[in-house]
Structure formats: C-alpha cells, structure tokens
Write a protein that holds these residues in place. Structure first.
Motif, PDB file in Angstrom:
ATOM      1  N   ALA A 253       0.887  -1.266   0.105  1.00  0.00           N
ATOM      2  CA  ALA A 253      -0.209  -0.052   0.215  1.00  0.00           C
ATOM      3  C   ALA A 253       0.963   1.182   0.063  1.00  0.00           C
ATOM      4  O   ALA A 253       0.666   2.335  -0.603  1.00  0.00           O
ATOM      5  CB  ALA A 253      -0.886  -0.027   1.211  1.00  0.00           C
ATOM      6  N   GLY A 254       2.002   1.248   0.780  1.00  0.00           N
ATOM      7  CA  GLY A 254       2.853   2.436   0.738  1.00  0.00           C
ATOM      8  C   GLY A 254       3.502   2.533  -0.870  1.00  0.00           C
ATOM      9  O   GLY A 254       3.531   3.676  -0.887  1.00  0.00           O
ATOM     10  N   TYR A 255       3.815   1.539  -1.069  1.00  0.00           N
ATOM     11  CA  TYR A 255       4.560   1.592  -2.422  1.00  0.00           C
ATOM     12  C   TYR A 255       3.649   2.105  -3.565  1.00  0.00           C
ATOM     13  O   TYR A 255       3.936   2.878  -4.335  1.00  0.00           O
ATOM     14  CB  TYR A 255       5.025   0.084  -2.889  1.00  0.00           C
ATOM     15  N   HIS A 256       2.295   1.527  -3.491  1.00  0.00           N
ATOM     16  CA  HIS A 256       1.331   2.005  -4.383  1.00  0.00           C
ATOM     17  C   HIS A 256       1.139   3.383  -4.240  1.00  0.00           C
ATOM     18  O   HIS A 256       1.044   4.344  -5.186  1.00  0.00           O
ATOM     19  CB  HIS A 256       0.007   1.012  -4.354  1.00  0.00           C
ATOM     20  N   PHE A 257       0.847   3.995  -3.130  1.00  0.00           N
ATOM     21  CA  PHE A 257       0.695   5.391  -2.699  1.00  0.00           C
ATOM     22  C   PHE A 257       1.876   6.296  -3.234  1.00  0.00           C
ATOM     23  O   PHE A 257       1.616   7.131  -4.063  1.00  0.00           O
ATOM     24  CB  PHE A 257       0.621   5.564  -1.359  1.00  0.00           C
ATOM     25  N   ALA A 258       3.147   5.875  -3.126  1.00  0.00           N
ATOM     26  CA  ALA A 258       3.965   6.584  -3.507  1.00  0.00           C
ATOM     27  C   ALA A 258       4.125   6.521  -4.889  1.00  0.00           C
ATOM     28  O   ALA A 258       4.443   7.650  -5.680  1.00  0.00           O
ATOM     29  CB  ALA A 258       5.397   6.177  -3.011  1.00  0.00           C
ATOM     30  N   HIS A 259       3.878   5.443  -5.737  1.00  0.00           N
ATOM     31  CA  HIS A 259       4.015   5.388  -7.143  1.00  0.00           C
ATOM     32  C   HIS A 259       2.715   6.048  -7.871  1.00  0.00           C
ATOM     33  O   HIS A 259       2.943   6.470  -8.952  1.00  0.00           O
ATOM     34  CB  HIS A 259       3.883   3.715  -7.549  1.00  0.00           C
ATOM     35  N   TYR A 260       1.548   5.980  -7.311  1.00  0.00           N
ATOM     36  CA  TYR A 260       0.506   6.498  -8.085  1.00  0.00           C
ATOM     37  C   TYR A 260      -0.359   7.777  -7.430  1.00  0.00           C
ATOM     38  O   TYR A 260      -0.997   8.363  -8.233  1.00  0.00           O
ATOM     39  CB  TYR A 260      -0.693   5.346  -8.139  1.00  0.00           C
ATOM     40  N   VAL A 261       0.228   8.358  -6.418  1.00  0.00           N
ATOM     41  CA  VAL A 261      -0.556   9.519  -5.959  1.00  0.00           C
ATOM     42  C   VAL A 261      -0.131  10.913  -6.700  1.00  0.00           C
ATOM     43  O   VAL A 261      -1.172  11.660  -7.050  1.00  0.00           O
ATOM     44  CB  VAL A 261      -0.224   9.839  -4.562  1.00  0.00           C
ATOM     45  N   GLY A 262       1.082  11.216  -7.349  1.00  0.00           N
ATOM     46  CA  GLY A 262       1.398  12.316  -8.007  1.00  0.00           C
ATOM     47  C   GLY A 262       0.598  12.079  -9.261  1.00  0.00           C
ATOM     48  O   GLY A 262       0.287  12.853 -10.152  1.00  0.00           O
ATOM     49  N   PHE A 263       0.460  10.840  -9.797  1.00  0.00           N
ATOM     50  CA  PHE A 263       0.405  10.623 -11.225  1.00  0.00           C
ATOM     51  C   PHE A 263      -1.378  10.787 -10.930  1.00  0.00           C
ATOM     52  O   PHE A 263      -1.829  11.364 -12.168  1.00  0.00           O
ATOM     53  CB  PHE A 263       0.412   8.980 -11.367  1.00  0.00           C
ATOM     54  N   SER A 264      -2.167  10.500  -9.844  1.00  0.00           N
ATOM     55  CA  SER A 264      -3.486  10.585  -9.800  1.00  0.00           C
ATOM     56  C   SER A 264      -3.701  12.268  -9.813  1.00  0.00           C
ATOM     57  O   SER A 264      -4.782  12.373 -10.454  1.00  0.00           O
ATOM     58  CB  SER A 264      -3.992  10.011  -8.740  1.00  0.00           C
ATOM     59  N   ILE A 265      -3.347  12.884  -9.094  1.00  0.00           N
ATOM     60  CA  ILE A 265      -3.127  14.243  -8.915  1.00  0.00           C
ATOM     61  C   ILE A 265      -2.893  15.058 -10.306  1.00  0.00           C
ATOM     62  O   ILE A 265      -3.839  15.801 -10.684  1.00  0.00           O
ATOM     63  CB  ILE A 265      -2.265  14.752  -7.926  1.00  0.00           C
ATOM     64  N   SER A 266      -2.245  14.492 -10.763  1.00  0.00           N
ATOM     65  CA  SER A 266      -1.732  15.326 -12.440  1.00  0.00           C
ATOM     66  C   SER A 266      -2.672  15.009 -13.265  1.00  0.00           C
ATOM     67  O   SER A 266      -3.276  15.825 -13.978  1.00  0.00           O
ATOM     68  CB  SER A 266      -0.465  14.835 -12.945  1.00  0.00           C
ATOM     69  N   LEU A 267      -3.387  13.956 -13.230  1.00  0.00           N
ATOM     70  CA  LEU A 267      -4.264  13.387 -14.592  1.00  0.00           C
ATOM     71  C   LEU A 267      -5.801  13.453 -14.114  1.00  0.00           C
ATOM     72  O   LEU A 267      -6.583  13.144 -14.974  1.00  0.00           O
ATOM     73  CB  LEU A 267      -3.918  11.963 -15.178  1.00  0.00           C
TER      74      LEU A 267
END
Length: 471
Positions: A363-377
């Motif tokens: 969950a920590g890895y996923h958050f780090a990997h996708y939080v910026g991606f989600s906010i941007s898109l």
C-alpha cells in the motif's frame, strides 16, 4: 489491580516515547530524502540528490529500524490485543444491499462505457476515457480507496454481476490450485501492461479487457462465481488484499470499523502459500515497474536485448526472476525466524502468518507510485468523461509542487512502519515468551529495511522511458 495499572502506565510511557521518537525519525528521514526534490517539480528532480545517497538511504532504513526497536518496548499483551481487537460494528445490511445494487449497476455500465469509448472514441491515450478510467480511475484511485477506506470491489465488480446471471457448470475447484491462477494472471497482466500499447492505444486496451473478461467469466461459470472470485480472479484478490489494510471491513451483517492494519493480524487473511506469493507479487510488481524506467533498469534491458533476445521476452524474464528472488528472500527470512525463535512452528506456517504485513508495504509503495500520477491526471479524466467521443482540445494536466517528494517518501515509510507494527503483534500472538517474540521479528525487520532502502533508491533516480516498448 495495582500490578495491571502499573503495567499500563509503563506501557503508556513506552508508547509515548516510541511515538515521539518515531515522529522525529520519520521527519528526519523524509526531510533528508526530500532534499533531492526541493529545486523543481518531482519528475524533473528525482535524480538530483543534494545530499549523499548513502545518507538518503540510511535515513529511510534507519526510520524503519528505529520503529522496529521501539515497538519492541511495547510488550503488554493486553494493550496489543486491545488495539488490534477493538472494533465498532455497524449492522447496515439493508443499506449495504441497496449500495451494492447501485454500485453493481455502475460497474456494469462503466465496463460497457469503457469498451464502447475505446472503440468509437479518440484513439490517443492522453485524451481517451477508456485509458484514463482504467489507469487513473481503477489502477490508481480505486486501489487507494481500497487500502485507505475499504474494499469497494465486491459491490462494483461487473464481471461478478455478469457471471451471476449466467448458468454455472458447478465444477469442483481443485484445492491444489488455491490462488495460483490469480498469481499467474497478475504477473501476466503486469507484463502485458508494460510491453503492450495499452496506455497509448484505446483499441489495444479494449482487446486486453475483452481477453480478461473471457478468462474470468469462463472461470466463474465453470467453478461458480463465489469460488472463482474468492480465489482465482486476480482483480478480486488484488482489491481484497489491499482492502485488508483499510479501517472499514465488511462483515456478514454490515461493516466494522477497526484500527488501520488491524485486520492484517487475523489468521484468516492468508491461509496458504499461494496467497503469500500473491502478496509478494504486489510488492514486487511496483518495484519492478519503478526499476525498468531508471538508468540501471534501462541499461539492463538494453544489454540483454543486445545479445539478440526479444525485448518482450527480456521484460518477462526480469519480471519472473525478480519475483522468484523476492520469494526466495522471504522464504529464507521465514526460516531464520524459526531458528531465532527456537520454535516447533513450521517454516511454512511462519511464512503465512508473517505475510500480511506485506500488504501494508505494498500500500505504501502503491501510494508513492500513483499519488502524483493521480493528482496530475484526474482533471483530464473529468474532461474525457464529459466529452468521451471527442478529444478535449486542451486536456488539463496539473503540475506537482517542489515539495511533493515529501508525500511520496512518507507513503513508503509509513507503509513499512505499519508493517513493522503488524509483524510485532503477530509475533506476540504466535509465541508465549516476550524475548522469543522479539527475536522472531529480526529477520523480517531486516527484509523490510532492505525493501525500504531499495524503494527509496529507485525513487531517487531519474525516470526514463522503458526501452523498446510503445511510448
């Protein structure tokens, strides 16, 4: 009563010290690590580390190590049991049925929408609702909801609704298969996502979704939907395991509210080695996805392709070799735990019981990997949903601030810290002696520290495109 009160006071003091030191360690770790991202946007500065790399990595590993040492101060079994066994039940079965009907309808409509727009809509990934709903909506945001709030997939799952409406062959599911079909299917999906043009070609993504639909509906009508979606469907297992980290858990009568990660201490979260393998895939697939777009990963791929190997085969081999390597490291840690604890509990059972903390790490890895991606898109996702059959002239993409590295690194560290606490609790459930329980944690803590340092190292490197794959 006085003895119990004194124990509680001592435990409270220890816990207060632990929280204070953990908070300081986390701030130091995040602060040192984020120093690499203070000059520009995250994507432009990941490789521009203004502090020595060894200090950057040691601060992250040290944070997890400090947490492990401090949790060992908390040895009051009554306190540990109270934190993880405390629940608040909400019997809302009727509301859950209505919500399930609405979400189930939304899931089926959403699947039809994604397929139709992928065929008839714009054929550029950046402006396709099919691509953005799949990767931003499901891969990123819906998974985040699963581990931060609760698992929504049982209600949303459109393939389950379709399978329930079809006649079932009612074939007995072989026990020996366990969740191995889900493990193999998830590895296959990760590989196809990387080497196929799924994020750039909506029609290619439609073909992949149709192939997945045929696979999972065929399995469900053969072995019954209840069995298939519990054991063998990769998306259902994916969301169920991520959802086990969340504070809201489904029950037969409604839902219950628990402390974050408390569900991971239950002995029915994982019951066999195939589920352990799935947990390892969740951690490895994010590490793998990050590695292949960094300079060391790119060089590895280019070197192997230079020997005449097909690029798609190279990526598959790296995925499988890394997965086997992670499994081997974890199995060795389980064996060392058995040796350290001097117990007759089997290595297999220890591997199963200590595996749920991997979901907190994932969950920590996923958050780090996708939080910026989600906010941007996410603004682009909204734009394409409003105009699904025509490309928005100027899709909105948000830029990340210079301090956003703090958020990503904190996600990794918090996931590992929660994992350490869960492992601590599991050890006290398994072993009667306090020193025995503490000694049993050493190998897994070492693995967690290694995982932390690897993930932070990958985060520190500049991000390149994966070579030889559709861009």
């Amino acid at each position: 009563m006085r003895g119990r009160s004194t124990t509680s006071v001592v435990t409270g003091r220890r816990l207060g010290i632990a929280v204070a030191v953990i908070g300081a360690a986390l701030l130091v770790g995040v602060g040192v690590a984020a120093a690499s991202n203070v000059a520009a946007g995250l994507s432009d500065s990941r490789g521009d580390i203004s502090v020595p790399t060894w200090l950057y990595l040691a601060s992250g590993g040290g944070t997890v190590g400090a947490m492990a040492l401090l949790t060992m101060l908390v040895t009051d079994r009554e306190f540990i049991d109270g934190y993880h066994d405390g629940t608040f039940d909400a019997p809302i079965e009727s509301a859950r049925r209505i919500g399930g009907l609405l979400l189930g309808t939304l899931g089926v409509v959403g699947l039809v929408f994604v397929l139709a727009v992928g065929i008839a809509g714009p054929q550029r990934g950046q402006v396709s609702a099919t691509v953005l709903v799949t990767f931003v909506g499901a891969r990123a945001l819906l998974t985040m909801v699963a581990y931060t709030v609760g698992d929504p997939w049982p209600a949303l799952n459109p393939w389950r609704r379709i399978a329930d409406a079809l006649p079932s062959a009612d074939v007995t599911y072989p026990d020996r298969l366990a969740s191995w079909p889900a493990v193999g299917a998830l590895l296959g999906l990760v590989w196809i996502e990387l080497v196929g043009p799924l994020s750039t070609s909506p029609r290619a993504l439609v073909v992949a979704i149709l192939g997945y639909s045929a696979f999972t509906i065929a399995g469900a009508v053969t072995f019954t939907p209840a069995v298939w979606f519990r054991k063998a469907d990769p998306l259902s297992v994916w969301f169920r395991f991520y959802g086990s980290v969340a504070p809201i858990q489904r029950t037969d009568d409604g839902v219950e509210l628990r402390a974050p990660g408390a569900r991971l201490t239950d002995d029915d979260v994982l019951t066999d080695l195939s589920a352990v393998a799935f947990a390892i895939v969740l951690v490895w697939e994010l590490t793998y996805s990050a590695f292949v777009v960094t300079p060391p990963g790119v060089r590895t791929v280019e070197t192997l392709v230079g020997f005449g190997l097909p690029a798609s085969l190279v990526y598959l081999a790296m995925l499988l070799v890394g997965f086997v390597g992670f499994c081997w490291v974890y199995w060795i840690a389980a064996g060392r735990t058995r040796s350290r604890a001097e117990t007759y509990i089997s290595q297999r059972y220890l591997a199963i019981r200590f595996a749920p903390p991997l979901f907190a790490i994932a969950a920590g890895y996923h958050f780090a990997h996708y939080v910026g991606f989600s906010i941007s898109l996410w603004p682009s996702l909204i734009d394409t949903l409003l105009e699904p059959l025509s490309a928005p002239p100027n899709p909105t993409v948000l830029g990340l601030t210079s301090w956003f590295g703090y958020v990503e690194i904190a996600g990794i560290l918090l996931g590992h810290i929660l994992a350490v606490w869960v492992a601590h609790t599991v050890s006290f459930e398994l072993f009667p002696g306090k020193l025995q329980a503490i000694r049993s944690q050493y190998p897994f803590v070492a693995v967690m520290i290694a995982f932390t340092m690897v993930s932070l190292w990958l985060l520190s490197l500049p991000e390149l495109g994966a070579p030889y794959v559709p861009g």
